[in-house]
Motif scaffolding. Sequence first.
Motif, mmCIF file in Angstrom:
data_model
loop_
_atom_site.group_PDB
_atom_site.id
_atom_site.type_symbol
_atom_site.label_atom_id
_atom_site.label_comp_id
_atom_site.label_asym_id
_atom_site.label_seq_id
_atom_site.Cartn_x
_atom_site.Cartn_y
_atom_site.Cartn_z
ATOM 1 N N MET A 310 -50.075 25.242 -2.403
ATOM 2 C CA MET A 310 -50.612 25.809 -1.165
ATOM 3 C C MET A 310 -51.991 25.217 -0.943
ATOM 4 S SD MET A 310 -49.528 29.850 -1.183
ATOM 5 C CE MET A 310 -49.816 30.001 0.583
ATOM 6 N N PHE A 311 -52.251 24.762 0.292
ATOM 7 C CA PHE A 311 -53.593 24.240 0.570
ATOM 8 C C PHE A 311 -54.050 24.689 1.951
ATOM 9 C CE2 PHE A 311 -50.786 20.908 2.101
ATOM 10 C CZ PHE A 311 -51.395 20.400 3.234
ATOM 11 N N ASP A 312 -55.356 24.749 2.086
ATOM 12 C CA ASP A 312 -55.986 25.294 3.288
ATOM 13 C C ASP A 312 -57.143 24.374 3.675
ATOM 14 O OD1 ASP A 312 -56.381 28.210 4.808
ATOM 15 O OD2 ASP A 312 -58.257 27.103 4.537
ATOM 16 N N HIS A 325 -60.197 24.042 20.624
ATOM 17 C CA HIS A 325 -58.882 24.237 19.985
ATOM 18 C C HIS A 325 -57.975 23.023 20.123
ATOM 19 C CE1 HIS A 325 -59.200 28.442 18.726
ATOM 20 N NE2 HIS A 325 -59.975 28.616 19.791
ATOM 21 N N GLN A 326 -58.173 22.207 21.156
ATOM 22 C CA GLN A 326 -57.350 21.007 21.260
ATOM 23 C C GLN A 326 -57.638 20.052 20.112
ATOM 24 O OE1 GLN A 326 -57.974 19.400 25.218
ATOM 25 N NE2 GLN A 326 -56.181 20.500 26.024
ATOM 26 N N GLU A 327 -58.900 19.903 19.754
ATOM 27 C CA GLU A 327 -59.236 19.062 18.602
ATOM 28 C C GLU A 327 -58.726 19.707 17.315
ATOM 29 O OE1 GLU A 327 -60.468 16.009 18.207
ATOM 30 O OE2 GLU A 327 -60.296 15.851 20.391
ATOM 31 N N GLY A 328 -58.781 21.050 17.282
ATOM 32 C CA GLY A 328 -58.237 21.749 16.112
ATOM 33 C C GLY A 328 -56.739 21.490 15.953
ATOM 34 N N ASP A 329 -56.031 21.501 17.087
ATOM 35 C CA ASP A 329 -54.600 21.198 17.032
ATOM 36 C C ASP A 329 -54.364 19.768 16.570
ATOM 37 O OD1 ASP A 329 -54.079 23.738 17.910
ATOM 38 O OD2 ASP A 329 -53.600 23.159 19.985
ATOM 39 N N HIS A 330 -55.207 18.845 17.022
ATOM 40 C CA HIS A 330 -55.090 17.449 16.605
ATOM 41 C C HIS A 330 -55.267 17.333 15.089
ATOM 42 C CE1 HIS A 330 -55.689 13.129 16.336
ATOM 43 N NE2 HIS A 330 -56.866 13.338 15.753
ATOM 44 N N VAL A 331 -56.224 18.053 14.554
ATOM 45 C CA VAL A 331 -56.457 18.033 13.103
ATOM 46 C C VAL A 331 -55.227 18.533 12.358
ATOM 47 C CG1 VAL A 331 -57.783 19.100 11.223
ATOM 48 C CG2 VAL A 331 -58.971 18.195 13.237
ATOM 49 N N LEU A 332 -54.626 19.633 12.835
ATOM 50 C CA LEU A 332 -53.441 20.186 12.176
ATOM 51 C C LEU A 332 -52.279 19.193 12.193
ATOM 52 C CD1 LEU A 332 -53.573 23.843 13.558
ATOM 53 C CD2 LEU A 332 -54.080 23.107 11.218
ATOM 54 N N ARG A 333 -52.083 18.524 13.336
ATOM 55 C CA ARG A 333 -51.005 17.536 13.420
ATOM 56 C C ARG A 333 -51.265 16.356 12.489
ATOM 57 N NH1 ARG A 333 -50.997 19.053 19.081
ATOM 58 N NH2 ARG A 333 -52.557 17.447 19.505
ATOM 59 N N GLU A 334 -52.499 15.882 12.458
ATOM 60 C CA GLU A 334 -52.846 14.779 11.565
ATOM 61 C C GLU A 334 -52.676 15.184 10.105
ATOM 62 O OE1 GLU A 334 -54.273 11.242 11.973
ATOM 63 O OE2 GLU A 334 -52.667 11.887 13.321
ATOM 64 N N TYR A 352 -47.654 27.198 6.669
ATOM 65 C CA TYR A 352 -47.490 28.590 6.268
ATOM 66 C C TYR A 352 -48.078 29.540 7.303
ATOM 67 C CZ TYR A 352 -47.159 32.538 3.029
ATOM 68 O OH TYR A 352 -46.840 33.722 2.430
ATOM 69 N N GLY A 353 -49.106 29.057 7.989
ATOM 70 C CA GLY A 353 -49.771 29.882 9.007
ATOM 71 C C GLY A 353 -51.196 29.413 9.207
ATOM 72 N N GLY A 354 -51.662 29.377 10.476
ATOM 73 C CA GLY A 354 -53.037 28.948 10.729
ATOM 74 C C GLY A 354 -53.267 27.537 10.225
ATOM 75 N N GLU A 355 -54.288 27.383 9.365
ATOM 76 C CA GLU A 355 -54.614 26.072 8.783
ATOM 77 C C GLU A 355 -54.125 25.965 7.338
ATOM 78 O OE1 GLU A 355 -58.411 28.588 8.295
ATOM 79 O OE2 GLU A 355 -56.693 28.429 9.663
ATOM 80 N N GLU A 356 -53.144 26.803 6.975
ATOM 81 C CA GLU A 356 -52.633 26.836 5.601
ATOM 82 C C GLU A 356 -51.241 26.201 5.540
ATOM 83 O OE1 GLU A 356 -52.682 30.039 1.907
ATOM 84 O OE2 GLU A 356 -52.783 30.742 3.972
ATOM 85 N N PHE A 357 -51.025 25.350 4.529
ATOM 86 C CA PHE A 357 -49.782 24.612 4.374
ATOM 87 C C PHE A 357 -49.206 24.837 2.972
ATOM 88 C CE2 PHE A 357 -52.330 22.531 7.545
ATOM 89 C CZ PHE A 357 -51.433 22.077 8.511
ATOM 90 N N CYS A 358 -47.913 24.560 2.837
ATOM 91 C CA CYS A 358 -47.243 24.670 1.539
ATOM 92 C C CYS A 358 -46.397 23.430 1.282
ATOM 93 C CB CYS A 358 -46.334 25.896 1.479
ATOM 94 S SG CYS A 358 -47.195 27.461 1.331
ATOM 95 N N CYS A 359 -46.314 23.035 0.025
ATOM 96 C CA CYS A 359 -45.439 21.946 -0.406
ATOM 97 C C CYS A 359 -44.520 22.495 -1.503
ATOM 98 C CB CYS A 359 -46.231 20.768 -0.952
ATOM 99 S SG CYS A 359 -47.451 20.085 0.192
ATOM 100 N N LEU A 360 -43.227 22.504 -1.262
ATOM 101 C CA LEU A 360 -42.244 22.965 -2.232
ATOM 102 C C LEU A 360 -41.708 21.745 -2.979
ATOM 103 C CD1 LEU A 360 -40.570 25.314 -3.365
ATOM 104 C CD2 LEU A 360 -38.938 24.943 -1.505
ATOM 105 N N LEU A 361 -41.827 21.759 -4.316
ATOM 106 C CA LEU A 361 -41.553 20.568 -5.123
ATOM 107 C C LEU A 361 -40.462 20.845 -6.154
ATOM 108 C CD1 LEU A 361 -45.313 19.730 -5.860
ATOM 109 C CD2 LEU A 361 -43.937 18.993 -3.886
ATOM 110 N N PRO A 362 -39.195 20.560 -5.838
ATOM 111 C CA PRO A 362 -38.121 20.737 -6.822
ATOM 112 C C PRO A 362 -38.282 19.772 -8.000
ATOM 113 C CG PRO A 362 -37.246 20.532 -4.588
ATOM 114 C CD PRO A 362 -38.676 20.126 -4.531
#
Length: 471
Positions: A310-312, A325-334, A352-362
């Motif tokens: 999990m990273f934020d 917020h448009q630049e914020g959206d650009h950051v999230l997409r990048e 995962y939500g907001g600026e938080e992401f998850c990587c699931l690693l089998p």
Amino acid sequence: MDEKSASASGDRAKNRTPSPQGEALRALVVEDDAIIREDMVQCLRRAGVMVIPAGDGKEALGLFLEHFPDLVVTDIRMPHMDGLELVRRIRELSDEVCVVLISAFTDNETLLASINLGVNGFMPKPVARQELIDLSQRCSLAGKGERTLLRKVLDNNPDLFLTTDGERILYVNRPFLDFLGIQSISGMDAMALVASRISPAEGYEGDNWIAALASDDSAADHLMALAPPVGGEGERAFLVRVSRLPVEDTLFSIISFIDVTSIQEERDFYLDLALKDPLTGLGNRKRLMDELEKEIWRAERYAKDLSLIMFDIDDFKRVNDTWGHQEGDHVLREMARIVREDMRRVDLVTRYGGEEFCCLLPETDLRSACCLAEKLRRIVATHDYGKPGRLTASFGVAQHFPGESSDDLIARADQALYAAKRSGKDRVEPAPDPSDLEELSAAGSMPPPLLPVADADEDDAADLDPSRRGN
């Protein structure tokens, strides 16, 4: 025959139309006495009738399903299955085919049973040849076109149909022949042909998958993907329905394959929308939870490693407040793009939500997951996000332990993430083992600050390579 199969076959029979003029009548002649049977066969053939001979009721029923005759002429007393039982089973399939009983005797009980079964007529033995010919002509003029109607209905139906006794394919309709890329199954081992030309995507692998499908009680209303012959279109989805007609030790089946590819594609489209984050194109939280449950089952079933990152994005609120917020959206997409580029195909990256992401690693242990997280941290920190410039992210990493729920695994990764935040941000923190947390909780102590993963040097390149994780 079960109630559902009889009803479905009866519905088809009620909508039959007469045979077109000029098409030869087909007659099924059923007689256990070979001499009498041959005499009737030759008589009808000289009159231009296409004759299918059978020596008993059981053989006759299989031939009926294969040829769909217009006329059935059957003796009453026969081994294996008598004429009345044969007529009863035929009437379960159709009310339209013309049925005539022949017998050297007639009693009231037989007569009553025949009337109840809807028999069209009787002929005494010995059979008079001219009477037999006249009967066939009357049947033809009356428009009892069972074979023609069944074949025309099935051939003009876009669905694929076949009939089988479990060992042979007795009949396939025209759309099925087109799907196979052939003109006819006459003179062929149709079971082997179908198995060699069509491969089910899953569930019924092997050379005898048609027989397995026909005998599997769970196959009714079963969704199956079929790959057509080489050179055909791509894999297509079919709803498979099996109607069964048991005859002593033989199970006859009518199998229909209803093409639901467009419906399945539309379903998949909306399902994809429901599981995708519209801003970044990554999977959303529901997708993560669905896949996490599956991967936990796999990990425990096959004793495999499984890890979660999990990273934020650090100080992301300042990006929105400063640049909008448009630049914020650009950051999230990048962020989504650069992280996804460095993952294996089996890995899952989600927002995962907001600026938080998850990587699931089998099939990835804690050390390999931490090395990957460190590599991602560097990629994030050195990327240019445009107006906001350089940004950093904090990472928490947890490895699944046997018996641990998905919620508990996420909670440990989340705890490690916020430990990284508290320890200065732009760093990777491994989560403690669940047993360590339980001991600390029992002792009433707060968990100590977690130590960051040391910066990886060039010697760690193999661990950072996503193609080699879990090996």
